[in-house]
Design an enzyme around this catalytic site. Structure first.
Site, short mmCIF file in Angstrom:
data_model
loop_
_atom_site.label_atom_id
_atom_site.label_comp_id
_atom_site.label_asym_id
_atom_site.label_seq_id
_atom_site.Cartn_x
_atom_site.Cartn_y
_atom_site.Cartn_z
N SER A 100 45.88 42.75 38.27
CA SER A 100 45.30 43.06 39.76
C SER A 100 43.86 43.45 39.58
O SER A 100 43.07 42.67 39.08
CB SER A 100 46.12 44.23 40.59
N HIS A 123 46.78 38.32 41.25
CA HIS A 123 47.78 37.88 42.43
C HIS A 123 46.78 38.57 43.69
O HIS A 123 45.71 38.66 43.70
CB HIS A 123 48.98 38.81 42.39
#
Length: 201
Positions: A100, A123
């Protein structure tokens, strides 16, 4: 007057060993938040102050070891700004996992290293919006609009992940190992394959 080692130890509550700070080794081993990021940014700025009379090509690089599930987007981008505007080069090292926001920080490095079994995650992130309905909508609109576009452009600029691949992976949890990371210029060197561990210590 305190010597520099004592001052460095006291500044951040002994978060880093004096030897690590002296040798420009910084660590992210926690969730990314203002406490973690403020510490790292402080030292990046300090090293640049120390180096201001040294030619850029002769400066000793800063080694940033990253091992995190991610965290705050605004705090993460504050660190990315510090890394990318730093005249003293910052090298990023994936010790185990860069997920992330940790992934976004990792790709800001001037040189990027990954341990052989380390992993990455790109993501679309998470939103924790809460407030009145109108204010929550404003925040979601900002995060789903400007922040997402900004992040997409940043990833495309820093890697060989093009718009088509980005759009394909955007709504999934894209986990991958260093070999795949190298294929899209997320990382430059796999430790033990492309370079020795001496490069990152």
């Amino acid at each position: 007057m305190k010597d520099i080692k004592t001052s460095m130890m006291l500044y951040q509550g002994e978060q880093f060993e004096a030897d690590d700070l002296e040798n420009r080794r910084l660590f992210i081993n926690d969730v990314i938040d203002s406490d973690v990021i403020d510490t790292i940014v402080y030292h990046i700025l300090r090293y640049n102050r120390e180096d201001k009379d040294i030619p850029v090509e002769s400066r000793k690089p800063i080694l940033l070891y990253v091992n995190t599930n991610g965290g705050s987007v605004p705090d993460g981008y504050a660190l990315i700004d510090a890394i990318m505007t730093s005249k003293t080069p910052v090298y990023t090292i994936n010790q185990g996992y860069c997920y992330s926001m940790g992934f976004l920080i990792f790709i800001s490095g001037k040189k990027r290293f990954a341990m052989p079994n380390s992993t990455f995650l790109m993501h679309d992130g998470s939103s924790f919006a809460w407030d009145s309905t109108a204010k929550m909508k404003d925040r979601v609109d900002f995060e789903a609009g400007q922040v997402e576009v900004h992040t997409k452009n940043y990833i495309i600029a820093q890697t060989k992940i093009d718009e088509k691949l980005y759009d394909e992976k955007y709504r999934v949890e894209w986990y991958f190992y260093p070999e795949e990371a190298k294929s899209v210029d997320v990382c430059d060197y796999i430790v033990g394959k492309d370079c020795t561990i001496d490069e990152i210590i």
